[in-house]
Write a protein that holds these residues in place. Structure first.
Motif, PDB file in Angstrom:
ATOM      1  N   GLN A  49      50.474  51.370  33.269  1.00 32.18           N
ATOM      2  CA  GLN A  49      50.554  52.763  33.703  1.00 32.18           C
ATOM      3  C   GLN A  49      49.171  53.397  33.893  1.00 32.18           C
ATOM      4  O   GLN A  49      49.016  54.349  34.656  1.00 32.18           O
ATOM      5  N   THR A  50      48.165  52.863  33.185  1.00 27.97           N
ATOM      6  CA  THR A  50      46.827  53.443  33.238  1.00 27.97           C
ATOM      7  C   THR A  50      45.770  52.347  33.308  1.00 27.97           C
ATOM      8  O   THR A  50      45.841  51.364  32.559  1.00 27.97           O
ATOM      9  N   ILE A  51      44.810  52.526  34.195  1.00 26.67           N
ATOM     10  CA  ILE A  51      43.634  51.661  34.257  1.00 26.67           C
ATOM     11  C   ILE A  51      42.438  52.498  33.825  1.00 26.67           C
ATOM     12  O   ILE A  51      42.157  53.546  34.407  1.00 26.67           O
ATOM     13  N   ASP A  52      41.738  52.034  32.791  1.00 19.65           N
ATOM     14  CA  ASP A  52      40.602  52.775  32.234  1.00 19.65           C
ATOM     15  C   ASP A  52      39.386  51.860  32.228  1.00 19.65           C
ATOM     16  O   ASP A  52      39.318  50.910  31.451  1.00 19.65           O
ATOM     17  N   ALA A  53      38.431  52.134  33.121  1.00 14.28           N
ATOM     18  CA  ALA A  53      37.238  51.284  33.242  1.00 14.28           C
ATOM     19  C   ALA A  53      35.996  52.076  32.865  1.00 14.28           C
ATOM     20  O   ALA A  53      35.671  53.075  33.509  1.00 14.28           O
ATOM     21  N   GLY A  54      35.318  51.640  31.816  1.00 13.79           N
ATOM     22  CA  GLY A  54      34.041  52.230  31.418  1.00 13.79           C
ATOM     23  C   GLY A  54      32.953  51.197  31.597  1.00 13.79           C
ATOM     24  O   GLY A  54      32.896  50.210  30.871  1.00 13.79           O
ATOM     25  N   CYS A  55      32.103  51.418  32.594  1.00 19.15           N
ATOM     26  CA  CYS A  55      31.258  50.316  33.051  1.00 19.15           C
ATOM     27  C   CYS A  55      29.759  50.552  32.963  1.00 19.15           C
ATOM     28  O   CYS A  55      28.984  49.786  33.519  1.00 19.15           O
ATOM     29  N   SER A  56      29.320  51.600  32.321  1.00 18.19           N
ATOM     30  CA  SER A  56      27.902  51.804  32.040  1.00 18.19           C
ATOM     31  C   SER A  56      27.027  51.547  33.267  1.00 18.19           C
ATOM     32  O   SER A  56      27.046  52.306  34.224  1.00 18.19           O
ATOM     33  N   TRP A  57      26.290  50.422  33.269  1.00 19.89           N
ATOM     34  CA  TRP A  57      25.331  50.146  34.339  1.00 19.89           C
ATOM     35  C   TRP A  57      25.949  49.413  35.534  1.00 19.89           C
ATOM     36  O   TRP A  57      25.293  49.201  36.547  1.00 19.89           O
ATOM     37  N   TRP A  80      31.671  41.647  29.095  1.00 16.06           N
ATOM     38  CA  TRP A  80      32.902  42.347  29.443  1.00 16.06           C
ATOM     39  C   TRP A  80      34.003  42.112  28.416  1.00 16.06           C
ATOM     40  O   TRP A  80      34.143  41.026  27.863  1.00 16.06           O
ATOM     41  N   THR A  81      34.797  43.162  28.186  1.00 13.18           N
ATOM     42  CA  THR A  81      36.026  43.034  27.409  1.00 13.18           C
ATOM     43  C   THR A  81      37.156  43.652  28.224  1.00 13.18           C
ATOM     44  O   THR A  81      36.996  44.722  28.801  1.00 13.18           O
ATOM     45  N   VAL A  82      38.281  42.963  28.290  1.00 12.02           N
ATOM     46  CA  VAL A  82      39.464  43.428  29.025  1.00 12.02           C
ATOM     47  C   VAL A  82      40.658  43.335  28.095  1.00 12.02           C
ATOM     48  O   VAL A  82      40.949  42.261  27.563  1.00 12.02           O
ATOM     49  N   GLU A  83      41.349  44.465  27.904  1.00 17.04           N
ATOM     50  CA  GLU A  83      42.494  44.488  26.997  1.00 17.04           C
ATOM     51  C   GLU A  83      43.672  45.193  27.657  1.00 17.04           C
ATOM     52  O   GLU A  83      43.497  46.202  28.342  1.00 17.04           O
ATOM     53  N   GLU A  84      44.865  44.662  27.432  1.00 21.43           N
ATOM     54  CA  GLU A  84      46.096  45.288  27.890  1.00 21.43           C
ATOM     55  C   GLU A  84      46.942  45.608  26.668  1.00 21.43           C
ATOM     56  O   GLU A  84      47.291  44.725  25.884  1.00 21.43           O
ATOM     57  N   GLU A  85      47.256  46.888  26.489  1.00 17.20           N
ATOM     58  CA  GLU A  85      48.030  47.301  25.320  1.00 17.20           C
ATOM     59  C   GLU A  85      48.788  48.575  25.622  1.00 17.20           C
ATOM     60  O   GLU A  85      48.205  49.560  26.102  1.00 17.20           O
ATOM     61  N   ASN A  86      50.080  48.574  25.349  1.00 22.56           N
ATOM     62  CA  ASN A  86      50.936  49.756  25.505  1.00 22.56           C
ATOM     63  C   ASN A  86      50.817  50.388  26.897  1.00 22.56           C
ATOM     64  O   ASN A  86      50.708  51.609  27.044  1.00 22.56           O
ATOM     65  N   GLY A  87      50.805  49.560  27.912  1.00 21.10           N
ATOM     66  CA  GLY A  87      50.764  50.063  29.276  1.00 21.10           C
ATOM     67  C   GLY A  87      49.399  50.489  29.769  1.00 21.10           C
ATOM     68  O   GLY A  87      49.286  51.011  30.879  1.00 21.10           O
ATOM     69  N   ARG A  92      35.852  47.306  29.653  1.00 21.02           N
ATOM     70  CA  ARG A  92      34.578  47.808  29.152  1.00 21.02           C
ATOM     71  C   ARG A  92      33.481  46.765  29.379  1.00 21.02           C
ATOM     72  O   ARG A  92      33.726  45.566  29.280  1.00 21.02           O
ATOM     73  N   VAL A  93      32.285  47.278  29.658  1.00 15.61           N
ATOM     74  CA  VAL A  93      31.125  46.396  29.706  1.00 15.61           C
ATOM     75  C   VAL A  93      30.192  46.849  28.590  1.00 15.61           C
ATOM     76  O   VAL A  93      29.940  48.042  28.410  1.00 15.61           O
TER      77      VAL A  93
END
Length: 298
Positions: A49-57, A80-87, A92-93
């Motif tokens: 339901q949500t894509i949240d990308a925090g990518c700094s540089w 990089w870390t990629v996680e899928e949880e509760n939709g 994150r980088v």
């Protein structure tokens, strides 16, 4: 005098030695980086339901793709870390600690772009945040091999998109969605062909350019940057304001339907008269910038 020249000469030699050492150290690292491969992972769009990308540089490129899976493509280096949880799909980088490598990282020509492929079956929300990275969301073709799926010709109807950067630029083109928000401190913002319920763009020192943006509510703000409006079509309200920047361009609205207010403390103002009680409210305000806006018959 001779002593001063001697000190300068020694300093220049020391700088040369340091630069040479860094160069010798950088080239092997650059070669190693060029040999790394990109990681490609997919997630079922029905589960997100949500894509949240925090990518700094890192730069972020979002494209529409065929199929039913959300696709990610990024350089494998352990950051990089990629996680899928509760939709929620969270990307994150890792922010790198300061070192000579972080200082000279751009010289290695490392590809730091995160590619996100969005299928037509995804209709959720997307949040993207960077520090210095640029963000582009468009129905353009992705480079060959970036995704396993083919690039789609049109973008899916997303619910909401929120993009925030510190110094990176923001570009969005040919999107249809409920709400779009773009905020940057010093980066430029450019929206083209965005159709939304609300379309908001704000930058402190960067320019804000809106082209063929259609939304019920349109807001463009900047402190020292200029604001450019090109055939912007607000359904009910448009608000554009800058402190020292100018506001120029055109709005798709009939003068008989537009209630227009425009003010500047020391700048020149040129806008149509509009009509009292118009169903579309247009507000333009600057402190020292000029205002020059015309109306286009929709």
């Amino acid at each position: 005098m001779n002593r001063t020249l001697l000190i300068i000469a020694i300093s220049l030699v020391a700088v040369g030695v340091i630069v040479g050492a860094v160069g010798l150290w950088m080239f092997p690292r650059g070669a190693a980086l060029s040999e790394r491969e990109r990681v490609r992972v997919e997630f079922g769009a029905a589960d997100i339901q949500t894509i949240d990308a925090g990518c700094s540089w890192a730069n972020v490129e979002v494209r529409a793709i065929e199929g039913d899976a959300i696709a990610l493509s990024y350089m494998d280096g352990g950051e990089w870390t990629v996680e899928e949880e509760n939709g929620a799909l969270t990307i994150r980088v890792r922010t790198l600690s300061w070192s000579l490598w972080t200082l000279f990282r751009p010289l290695a020509h490392e590809d730091t772009t995160l590619w996100i492929g969005i299928p037509a079956s995804f209709s959720g929300d997307m949040r993207i945040g960077t520090a210095s990275g640029n963000v582009a969301i468009a129905a353009d073709a992705a480079p060959e091999g970036e995704f396993d799926a083919a690039t789609a010709s049109s973008f899916p109807a997303l619910n909401g998109v929120e993009v925030t950067t510190a110094s990176g630029g923001i570009r969005a083109r040919d999107l249809s969605l409920a709400n779009f928000s773009a905020t940057s401190a010093s980066g430029n913002i450019r929206l083209e062909g965005v159709r939304a319920g609300q379309a908001h763009a704000s930058s402190v020192s960067g320019t804000v350019a809106l082209t063929a943006v259609e939304a019920d509510s349109v807001r463009a703000k900047s402190v020292s940057g200029d604001i450019s409006l090109d055939a912007v079509a607000p359904g009910s309200a448009l608000e554009a304001g800058s402190t020292s920047g100018s506001i120029r361009g055109s709005v798709a609205a009939r003068e008989a339907d537009a209630a227009i207010s425009a003010s500047s403390v020391s700048g020149n103002v040129r806008v149509p008269r509009g009509a009292d009680g118009g169903k579309v409210t247009l507000k333009f305000k600057t402190v020292s910038g000029n205002i020059d806006v015309s109306l286009l018959e929709p």
